[in-house]
Design a protein around this motif. Structure first.
Motif, PDB file in Angstrom:
ATOM      1  N   ARG A  94       0.256   4.079   9.074  1.00 40.78           N
ATOM      2  CA  ARG A  94       0.399   5.296   8.113  1.00 40.78           C
ATOM      3  C   ARG A  94       1.778   5.033   7.395  1.00 40.78           C
ATOM      4  O   ARG A  94       2.716   5.024   8.686  1.00 40.78           O
ATOM      5  CB  ARG A  94       0.366   6.658   9.108  1.00 40.78           C
ATOM      6  CG  ARG A  94       0.141   7.564   8.778  1.00 40.78           C
ATOM      7  CD  ARG A  94       0.812   9.170  10.000  1.00 40.78           C
ATOM      8  NE  ARG A  94       0.512  10.348   9.423  1.00 40.78           N
ATOM      9  CZ  ARG A  94       1.479  11.107   9.144  1.00 40.78           C
ATOM     10  NH1 ARG A  94       2.585  11.474  10.124  1.00 40.78           N
ATOM     11  NH2 ARG A  94       0.998  12.513   8.563  1.00 40.78           N
ATOM     12  N   LYS A 107       4.224   6.559   3.913  1.00 43.72           N
ATOM     13  CA  LYS A 107       5.223   7.221   3.493  1.00 43.72           C
ATOM     14  C   LYS A 107       5.377   6.550   1.554  1.00 43.72           C
ATOM     15  O   LYS A 107       6.405   5.638   2.090  1.00 43.72           O
ATOM     16  CB  LYS A 107       5.664   8.567   3.378  1.00 43.72           C
ATOM     17  CG  LYS A 107       6.695   9.451   2.627  1.00 43.72           C
ATOM     18  CD  LYS A 107       7.117  11.011   3.431  1.00 43.72           C
ATOM     19  CE  LYS A 107       6.798  11.465   1.953  1.00 43.72           C
ATOM     20  NZ  LYS A 107       7.939  12.865   2.627  1.00 43.72           N
ATOM     21  N   LEU A 160      -4.437  10.291  -7.117  1.00 41.04           N
ATOM     22  CA  LEU A 160      -4.731  10.883  -6.387  1.00 41.04           C
ATOM     23  C   LEU A 160      -4.049  11.914  -7.694  1.00 41.04           C
ATOM     24  O   LEU A 160      -3.205  12.070  -8.885  1.00 41.04           O
ATOM     25  CB  LEU A 160      -3.487  10.803  -5.960  1.00 41.04           C
ATOM     26  CG  LEU A 160      -3.666  12.147  -4.673  1.00 41.04           C
ATOM     27  CD1 LEU A 160      -4.396  11.690  -3.569  1.00 41.04           C
ATOM     28  CD2 LEU A 160      -1.770  11.511  -3.982  1.00 41.04           C
ATOM     29  N   TRP A 208       1.619   8.928  -4.246  1.00 43.98           N
ATOM     30  CA  TRP A 208       1.316   8.736  -3.254  1.00 43.98           C
ATOM     31  C   TRP A 208       2.130   9.235  -2.215  1.00 43.98           C
ATOM     32  O   TRP A 208       1.965   8.248  -1.095  1.00 43.98           O
ATOM     33  CB  TRP A 208       0.355   7.592  -3.503  1.00 43.98           C
ATOM     34  CG  TRP A 208      -0.905   7.140  -3.393  1.00 43.98           C
ATOM     35  CD1 TRP A 208      -0.974   6.880  -5.026  1.00 43.98           C
ATOM     36  CD2 TRP A 208      -2.026   7.659  -3.233  1.00 43.98           C
ATOM     37  NE1 TRP A 208      -2.265   7.105  -5.367  1.00 43.98           N
ATOM     38  CE2 TRP A 208      -3.536   8.007  -4.145  1.00 43.98           C
ATOM     39  CE3 TRP A 208      -2.174   7.756  -1.638  1.00 43.98           C
ATOM     40  CZ2 TRP A 208      -4.682   7.965  -3.271  1.00 43.98           C
ATOM     41  CZ3 TRP A 208      -3.283   8.407  -1.306  1.00 43.98           C
ATOM     42  CH2 TRP A 208      -4.479   8.290  -2.613  1.00 43.98           C
ATOM     43  N   ASN A 222       3.562  12.798   0.546  1.00 45.94           N
ATOM     44  CA  ASN A 222       2.914  12.947   2.098  1.00 45.94           C
ATOM     45  C   ASN A 222       2.913  11.472   2.294  1.00 45.94           C
ATOM     46  O   ASN A 222       2.343   9.976   1.623  1.00 45.94           O
ATOM     47  CB  ASN A 222       1.750  13.948   2.284  1.00 45.94           C
ATOM     48  CG  ASN A 222       2.289  14.819   1.516  1.00 45.94           C
ATOM     49  OD1 ASN A 222       3.019  15.750   2.206  1.00 45.94           O
ATOM     50  ND2 ASN A 222       1.440  15.281   0.496  1.00 45.94           N
ATOM     51  N   HIS A 252       0.358   9.210   4.330  1.00 40.02           N
ATOM     52  CA  HIS A 252      -0.881   8.949   4.300  1.00 40.02           C
ATOM     53  C   HIS A 252      -1.554   7.651   5.314  1.00 40.02           C
ATOM     54  O   HIS A 252      -0.829   6.839   5.834  1.00 40.02           O
ATOM     55  CB  HIS A 252      -1.579   8.270   2.717  1.00 40.02           C
ATOM     56  CG  HIS A 252      -2.126   9.497   2.020  1.00 40.02           C
ATOM     57  ND1 HIS A 252      -2.430  10.569   1.741  1.00 40.02           N
ATOM     58  CD2 HIS A 252      -0.157   9.961   0.466  1.00 40.02           C
ATOM     59  CE1 HIS A 252      -2.567  11.309   1.030  1.00 40.02           C
ATOM     60  NE2 HIS A 252      -0.799  10.929  -0.111  1.00 40.02           N
ATOM     61  N   GLU A 253      -2.832   7.298   5.836  1.00 42.38           N
ATOM     62  CA  GLU A 253      -2.735   6.780   6.621  1.00 42.38           C
ATOM     63  C   GLU A 253      -3.998   5.627   6.110  1.00 42.38           C
ATOM     64  O   GLU A 253      -5.511   5.712   5.141  1.00 42.38           O
ATOM     65  CB  GLU A 253      -3.963   6.964   7.651  1.00 42.38           C
ATOM     66  CG  GLU A 253      -4.760   6.110   9.134  1.00 42.38           C
ATOM     67  CD  GLU A 253      -4.838   6.939   9.736  1.00 42.38           C
ATOM     68  OE1 GLU A 253      -4.029   6.943  10.753  1.00 42.38           O
ATOM     69  OE2 GLU A 253      -6.615   6.120   9.892  1.00 42.38           O
ATOM     70  N   TYR A 254      -3.256   4.014   5.619  1.00 46.47           N
ATOM     71  CA  TYR A 254      -3.870   3.815   5.380  1.00 46.47           C
ATOM     72  C   TYR A 254      -4.554   2.356   6.273  1.00 46.47           C
ATOM     73  O   TYR A 254      -3.951   1.731   6.961  1.00 46.47           O
ATOM     74  CB  TYR A 254      -2.697   2.417   4.087  1.00 46.47           C
ATOM     75  CG  TYR A 254      -2.283   3.413   2.739  1.00 46.47           C
ATOM     76  CD1 TYR A 254      -2.773   4.194   2.111  1.00 46.47           C
ATOM     77  CD2 TYR A 254      -0.687   4.070   3.485  1.00 46.47           C
ATOM     78  CE1 TYR A 254      -2.208   4.233   1.418  1.00 46.47           C
ATOM     79  CE2 TYR A 254      -0.698   4.946   2.779  1.00 46.47           C
ATOM     80  CZ  TYR A 254      -1.757   5.133   1.304  1.00 46.47           C
ATOM     81  OH  TYR A 254      -0.355   5.749   0.824  1.00 46.47           O
ATOM     82  N   VAL A 265      -8.427   4.439   3.287  1.00 45.41           N
ATOM     83  CA  VAL A 265      -7.232   5.936   2.471  1.00 45.41           C
ATOM     84  C   VAL A 265      -7.645   6.883   3.283  1.00 45.41           C
ATOM     85  O   VAL A 265      -8.701   7.586   2.857  1.00 45.41           O
ATOM     86  CB  VAL A 265      -6.620   5.408   1.766  1.00 45.41           C
ATOM     87  CG1 VAL A 265      -7.730   6.439   0.041  1.00 45.41           C
ATOM     88  CG2 VAL A 265      -5.274   6.628   1.153  1.00 45.41           C
ATOM     89  N   ASP A 266      -6.994   7.454   4.663  1.00 49.34           N
ATOM     90  CA  ASP A 266      -7.351   9.111   5.316  1.00 49.34           C
ATOM     91  C   ASP A 266      -8.438   8.079   5.412  1.00 49.34           C
ATOM     92  O   ASP A 266      -9.012   9.842   5.297  1.00 49.34           O
ATOM     93  CB  ASP A 266      -7.027  10.144   4.305  1.00 49.34           C
ATOM     94  CG  ASP A 266      -5.471   9.705   4.175  1.00 49.34           C
ATOM     95  OD1 ASP A 266      -4.659   9.925   5.216  1.00 49.34           O
ATOM     96  OD2 ASP A 266      -5.580  10.724   2.755  1.00 49.34           O
TER      97      ASP A 266
END
Length: 490
Positions: A281, A283, A356, A361, A364, A366-368, A381-382
């Protein structure tokens, strides 16, 4: 020595001794399963492994755990169905709650002493996503639950591990409550041997932990004590104290100036693995010519040392420029890119992009994630899959055209179909600037301002530096932030 309190019992745990013992024995901590129940109740269960005599657990709900009694605590000395189970039916939890916890698997007590000996994990974190219903509401595991958490041996391989690894087992977890230098190597060197040749030096001062996140920040070398803008042309940069690479000292010469930017990089020190799911996760940074590196890199470069011959896996990256185009195509921070790299000349052959819309990107976290199996690579991703890469008829190398000349084709062809991604890799996190691979020569920023250097030019770093008045004001968020990392066995 670290003091841990459970109920009315105070226990002294020699944490440093425990970690040394784990490294020597190759111990892999079994998965800690946490279940939250509706309307209330929590269960913590850990599969039994040889030598364990008790489970000690302390957890806090939505607040940091130190080494004292937690909101959830217990000391379990009896196994249930080959599991160590702590069950508390009084705890009320909600979706989104975070349980921060410490756990000890006791292996006995020191002779003539109340002090426990065992395997200890501190400052772990579990997020409650949903509440389960259970029957009966007691400390036993149901037959179905026992089957669900029965150990099925995984194809995942962990470096220096001699114990079985279960499918779904967490084999590495980091939430950056602190910067653990027994886990991470903080790099300090000048990356002259990196094929990307970024315009940075990696220094310890660029890496820190704050607010439960890793911060890797870029800053100007000229702002360091004893340096000025003219120092880049005349001073010697000496990083030999704490050096972790081959090049740690540089004297500028003519157009070959000192790296103008200080940045950071960390590498997992004793952890490497083959096959598994990696979740990060993060930023992304904001600022012209910045780019993050969330990578898997080979532990031993069995397929060659140069030009990515042994491969790297770029889990996620996004260039820091707000506006960056070439031939009307967007390359800025709205564009996520990822994929495996195994040839310098054709490094983008397997990379893919995801745009996006109306956001970047870097706005915020994001979970990669990457799912790495013996047959394929899948990037998400997410929790949404967006890249799936399989080998061709003659392996992954057959996905590259003949003009990709940096590939060790014969050696790859005689290995597994996913070679070179069939070996041990470790985690590398960093922030880089400029360089010769990430930014095409025909890119322009706002108002059609051209990229100030050419990738193959001898004066590339100097020309980048001369354009400081254009790019430095855009560095509004010049850092990569990492919230957590988790690696799970297949």
């Amino acid at each position: 020595m670290t003091r841990v309190r459970v109920g009315c019992v105070h226990l002294l745990i020699a944490v440093s001794t425990v970690w040394v013992t784990q490294a020597q024995m190759g111990f892999v901590f079994p998965p800690v399963r946490i279940q939250a129940f509706s309307p209330r109740g929590i269960r913590v269960s850990v599969p039994d492994v040889e030598g364990i005599t008790a489970l000690l657990f302390d957890g806090n709900i939505n607040k940091r755990i130190m080494y004292d009694k937690g909101d959830i605590h217990g000391f379990v000395t009896t196994k249930t169905n080959d599991y160590w189970v702590l069950d508390d039916p009084t705890v009320e939890l909600h979706s989104g709650d975070v349980i921060n916890y410490n756990v000890l698997l006791e292996t006995g007590r020191f002779e003539n002493s109340p002090i426990l000996n065992g395997h200890f994990k501190s400052q772990q974190r579990h997020v409650v996503f949903n509440l389960e219903r259970r029957s009966p509401p007691d400390s036993s595991l149901t037959v179905a639950e026992s089957k669900n958490i029965k150990c099925n041996q995984s194809v995942t391989v962990v470096f220096n591990n001699n114990t079985p690894i279960c499918s779904g087992q967490i084999i590495f977890e980091e939430d950056f409550g602190t910067l653990k230098e027994d886990v991470w190597q903080i790099e300090q060197y000048i990356p002259t041997e990196d094929p990307a040749y970024p315009f940075v030096s990696y220094q310890r001062s660029a890496v820190s932990v704050a607010n439960m996140a890793l911060h890797i920040a870029a800053k100007l070398q000229q702002t360091e004590p004893g340096f000025t803008s003219s120092s880049l042309y005349t001073f010697t940069l000496d990083l030999t104290d704490g050096c972790t690479g081959k090049m740690c000292k540089k004297q500028p010469s003519g157009a070959d100036i000192l790296p103008p930017v200080i940045s950071g990089r960390i590498t997992s020190k004793n952890f490497a693995f083959k096959y598994g799911t990696v979740i990060v996760r993060a930023k992304m940074p904001k600022g012209d010519w910045l780019y993050p590196e969330i990578l898997l890199q080979p532990l031993i470069r069995n397929y060659g040392d140069t030009n990515y011959a042994s491969g790297i896996i770029n889990i996620a990256s996004a260039r820091g420029n707000e506006y960056l185009v070439a031939n009307s195509k967007d390359y800025g921070r709205h564009v996520l890119y990822a994929g495996p790299i195994m040839d310098l000349k054709c490094r983008e052959q397997l990379l893919q992009n995801k745009i996006l819309v109306n956001k970047s990107w870097a706005d915020n976290f994001h979970e990669y994630s990457l799912r790495w199996t013996p047959q394929y690579l899948t990037f998400s991703v997410d929790k949404e899959d967006w890249i799936h890469i399989e080998p061709g008829a003659r392996g992954l190398v057959s996905r590259f055209p003949d003009n990709c000349t940096d590939l060790p084709r014969e050696r790859l062809a005689s290995s597994s179909e996913l070679a070179p991604f069939d070996d041990l890799f470790h985690i590398s996190l960093g922030l880089a600037v400029g360089g010769s691979t990430e930014f095409k020569d025909d890119l322009t920023t706002k108002a059609d301002w051209p990229k100030p250097w050419r990738n193959s030019a001898r004066k590339a770093m100097l020309n980048f530096w001369k354009d400081i008045d254009a790019w430095y004001p855009t560095w509004k968020q010049p850092e990569l932030l990492i919230d957590y990392i988790k690696v799970i066995a297949l």
